[in-house]
Design a protein around this motif. Structure first.
Motif, mmCIF file in Angstrom:
data_model
loop_
_atom_site.group_PDB
_atom_site.id
_atom_site.type_symbol
_atom_site.label_atom_id
_atom_site.label_comp_id
_atom_site.label_asym_id
_atom_site.label_seq_id
_atom_site.Cartn_x
_atom_site.Cartn_y
_atom_site.Cartn_z
ATOM 1 N N GLY A 53 0.813 -1.073 -0.042
ATOM 2 C CA GLY A 53 -0.026 -0.267 -0.171
ATOM 3 C C GLY A 53 0.790 1.355 0.070
ATOM 4 N N VAL A 54 2.124 1.297 -0.581
ATOM 5 C CA VAL A 54 2.662 2.562 -0.709
ATOM 6 C C VAL A 54 3.287 2.583 -2.015
ATOM 7 N N GLY A 55 3.880 3.720 -2.480
ATOM 8 C CA GLY A 55 4.280 3.980 -3.563
ATOM 9 C C GLY A 55 5.742 3.127 -4.040
ATOM 10 N N ILE A 56 6.057 2.784 -5.095
ATOM 11 C CA ILE A 56 7.411 2.117 -5.464
ATOM 12 C C ILE A 56 8.647 2.684 -4.739
ATOM 13 N N GLU A 57 8.662 4.142 -4.937
ATOM 14 C CA GLU A 57 9.779 4.847 -4.675
ATOM 15 C C GLU A 57 9.816 4.656 -3.070
ATOM 16 N N GLU A 58 8.819 4.147 -2.353
ATOM 17 C CA GLU A 58 9.057 4.269 -0.991
ATOM 18 C C GLU A 58 9.502 2.743 -0.307
ATOM 19 N N ILE A 59 10.026 1.855 -1.344
ATOM 20 C CA ILE A 59 10.578 0.605 -1.267
ATOM 21 C C ILE A 59 11.597 0.518 -2.005
ATOM 22 N N PHE A 60 11.788 0.976 -3.249
ATOM 23 C CA PHE A 60 12.950 0.816 -4.150
ATOM 24 C C PHE A 60 13.695 2.317 -4.353
ATOM 25 N N ILE A 61 14.984 2.295 -4.194
ATOM 26 C CA ILE A 61 15.744 3.526 -3.969
ATOM 27 C C ILE A 61 16.707 3.423 -4.991
ATOM 28 N N TYR A 62 16.487 4.190 -6.020
ATOM 29 C CA TYR A 62 17.403 4.132 -7.224
ATOM 30 C C TYR A 62 18.634 5.353 -6.870
ATOM 31 N N GLU A 63 19.720 4.589 -6.973
ATOM 32 C CA GLU A 63 20.972 5.773 -6.823
ATOM 33 C C GLU A 63 21.758 5.495 -8.043
ATOM 34 N N GLU A 64 21.674 6.834 -8.925
ATOM 35 C CA GLU A 64 22.323 6.796 -10.060
ATOM 36 C C GLU A 64 23.875 6.627 -9.892
ATOM 37 N N GLU A 65 24.544 5.883 -10.801
ATOM 38 C CA GLU A 65 25.852 5.828 -10.626
ATOM 39 C C GLU A 65 26.581 6.943 -11.225
ATOM 40 N N THR A 66 27.689 7.533 -10.569
ATOM 41 C CA THR A 66 28.455 8.757 -11.092
ATOM 42 C C THR A 66 29.762 7.957 -12.238
ATOM 43 N N ILE A 67 29.715 8.653 -13.109
ATOM 44 C CA ILE A 67 30.913 7.978 -14.220
ATOM 45 C C ILE A 67 31.957 8.639 -13.996
#
Length: 67
Positions: A53-67
């Motif tokens: 009962g939550v948004g995807i962003e509340e479960i999965f945390i996307y961390e962009e990789e720095t190049i």
């Protein structure tokens, strides 16, 4: 990608086996998700979010990789 799946599951007193059955995946899939060894398909991510009962962003945390 990091996630809060184990935290949310334990807060609600749900066993891996119960969550797996509800989502129609294996217990191993849940374990792999929780340990960060597996990233879910977008469909599975939506099913997990809907289950809790939550948004995807509340479960999965996307961390962009720095190049």
């Amino acid at each position: 990608m990091k996630n809060r799946l184990e935290e949310l599951r334990k807060q609600r007193g749900i066993k891996q086996e119960e969550l797996a059955a509800a989502l129609e995946v294996s217990r191993q899939t849940i374990g792999s998700l929780e340990n960060g060894r597996y990233n879910p398909s977008i469909l599975l991510a939506f099913r997990i979010a809907r289950y809790f009962g939550v948004g995807i962003e509340e479960i999965f945390i996307y961390e962009e990789e720095t190049i």
